[in-house]
Design an enzyme around this catalytic site. Sequence first.
Site, PDB file in Angstrom:
ATOM      1  N   TYR A  44      67.148 -29.370  22.437  1.00 62.31           N
ATOM      2  CA  TYR A  44      68.584 -29.228  22.298  1.00 62.31           C
ATOM      3  C   TYR A  44      69.058 -27.809  22.620  1.00 62.31           C
ATOM      4  O   TYR A  44      68.280 -26.959  23.032  1.00 62.31           O
ATOM      5  CB  TYR A  44      68.989 -29.726  20.906  1.00 62.31           C
ATOM      6  CG  TYR A  44      68.382 -31.089  20.664  1.00 62.31           C
ATOM      7  CD1 TYR A  44      68.778 -32.189  21.429  1.00 62.31           C
ATOM      8  CD2 TYR A  44      67.336 -31.263  19.762  1.00 62.31           C
ATOM      9  CE1 TYR A  44      68.177 -33.435  21.272  1.00 62.31           C
ATOM     10  CE2 TYR A  44      66.727 -32.509  19.605  1.00 62.31           C
ATOM     11  CZ  TYR A  44      67.150 -33.585  20.356  1.00 62.31           C
ATOM     12  OH  TYR A  44      66.541 -34.808  20.211  1.00 62.31           O
ATOM     13  N   ARG A  62      65.288 -24.176  11.810  1.00 63.93           N
ATOM     14  CA  ARG A  62      64.199 -25.025  12.292  1.00 63.93           C
ATOM     15  C   ARG A  62      63.992 -24.694  13.764  1.00 63.93           C
ATOM     16  O   ARG A  62      64.934 -24.788  14.571  1.00 63.93           O
ATOM     17  CB  ARG A  62      64.589 -26.494  12.126  1.00 63.93           C
ATOM     18  CG  ARG A  62      63.610 -27.507  12.710  1.00 63.93           C
ATOM     19  CD  ARG A  62      62.468 -27.798  11.776  1.00 63.93           C
ATOM     20  NE  ARG A  62      61.810 -29.063  12.106  1.00 63.93           N
ATOM     21  CZ  ARG A  62      60.650 -29.452  11.584  1.00 63.93           C
ATOM     22  NH1 ARG A  62      60.029 -28.689  10.708  1.00 63.93           N
ATOM     23  NH2 ARG A  62      60.114 -30.607  11.908  1.00 63.93           N
ATOM     24  N   ARG A  92      57.020 -38.642   8.255  1.00 66.18           N
ATOM     25  CA  ARG A  92      56.587 -40.035   8.377  1.00 66.18           C
ATOM     26  C   ARG A  92      55.946 -40.557   7.101  1.00 66.18           C
ATOM     27  O   ARG A  92      56.180 -41.715   6.721  1.00 66.18           O
ATOM     28  CB  ARG A  92      55.639 -40.168   9.576  1.00 66.18           C
ATOM     29  CG  ARG A  92      56.359 -40.057  10.913  1.00 66.18           C
ATOM     30  CD  ARG A  92      55.391 -39.971  12.087  1.00 66.18           C
ATOM     31  NE  ARG A  92      54.657 -38.712  12.097  1.00 66.18           N
ATOM     32  CZ  ARG A  92      53.673 -38.433  12.929  1.00 66.18           C
ATOM     33  NH1 ARG A  92      53.278 -39.335  13.808  1.00 66.18           N
ATOM     34  NH2 ARG A  92      53.075 -37.253  12.903  1.00 66.18           N
TER      35      ARG A  92
END
Length: 502
Positions: free
Chosen positions: A248, A295, A420
Amino acid sequence: MSADFPRIRHPLPPARWPSREEAAAARWFSPIQIGKNLTARERTWVPAMVPWRATDDGFVTPEVLDWYARFAEGQPGVLVVEATGIRDVASGPLLRIGDDRFIPGLRRLVDTVRERSQGRTRLFIQAIDFVTVRRRPEAEKFFGRYLEITDSLRAQIAFWLDDRSWLNAYESRVRELLLGADRATIETVLNDRELEALDYGYRERVWDTHLDHIRELPRVLPGLFAEAGRRAGEAGFDGVELHYAHAYTMSSFLSRLNTRTDGYGGAREHRVRLPLETLAAVRERVGGDYVVGIRYLGDDVVEGGSDVDDAVWFGLRFAEGGADYLSVSKGGRFEDAKQPKIGEAVYPYTGRSGYECMPTVISDERGPFGRNVPLAASIRRALRDAGWPTPVVTSGGITTFDQAEAILKRGEADCVAAARQTLADPDWFRKIRLGYGAQVRRCEFTNYCEGLDQRHKQVTCKLWDRQVDPADPTLRLASDGRRRLSAPGWTPPDEAGDARAV
């Protein structure tokens, strides 16, 4: 994963679950200060995951509330809300924070997490910007409508066909030729970006400074992120996480691939300039006491991209700039993504860099578990050597208590995150803390969830569907009617002991 690597199926590592007393003494379940005034009750962390449950115009829905409520019931130390768009533009069922009208829904989300975690969980929201990525078009639409017919393209056709009449050909004639052309002709006359737009879909880069809105990003983005931070505070979040990772906008400014020549690309002191200016703008807007984290990538994992040496250097600059924590990821770039099907968008987690971001049990000799920890360890070591106490968060294939505890004891990170595994069992932190680790539903790391994300379908876990009672009036199914929409519930066997522990 690259085809050059052997494909080895790795078993899940054996798990030894601690007693309640051992967990209480563990570093993973010890408090940590983040920023000037915020303390998380433990170092368990749920990183941002996009569940595709918002409305198409970015509002919180009951399904969004249920998603985060379910994670909150597991009482992690920190829960980070999904990548949330800072612009007030259409972005599909992704949360947005680009206007004050989104604040009431986000405030309901905060209140829900506070209530369902019994006040144990600190809640941050991840703010993201992205530039245009379009779906792979049908050839008829691309050549008939999308492709710009330029003098350069006419010249390439004239040269290839050895016919100068094409230099002045009408646009309609050029489009007709290309619609009927063979692949060799198409690959010869189109430039690299035009061919990519045909085969992968149109995609902007932050170094496309011939485009006015791309050239203006350094002027526009600090204010947009600052306002997102302000809205996060007004909604009641404990902090805002600036998304500088993966495919991004801000990660692309940091990447070595960034060739801008306006002082915001090239040398890494120029590539970090906008991320630092954005951090400063957010800090000025929210004040010194509000948590602002970052992040970012420890390694781009693409040819010509940034590596861990860059990440270490960036980490030091972010600490100097006032970041309250650094959360380290890896890969997830567009540059090596697989070709999408016609009508679908390129997905940045399908190539080698995507594998490194979310490694599966089908791996090379190293295996998928804790594979990315060394990146965080390098960054943390450099920070401590320079005298910075900034907490570092690691993630990627974290699946057992002993694994997480060892990472912390070795000083490789300050908090250990699991996406996850937490998706598979949102209660797993709480189960371990209360001495019921043997009841943890363990992620199989097959990336079933990632496959749903790729198709922008509501993200779920295949393991949830092993517990389905059609007569259960509380059971809710995904929009396709075939999957549980949230994880099965869990109640501690010893309710009185749970009350004391809380």
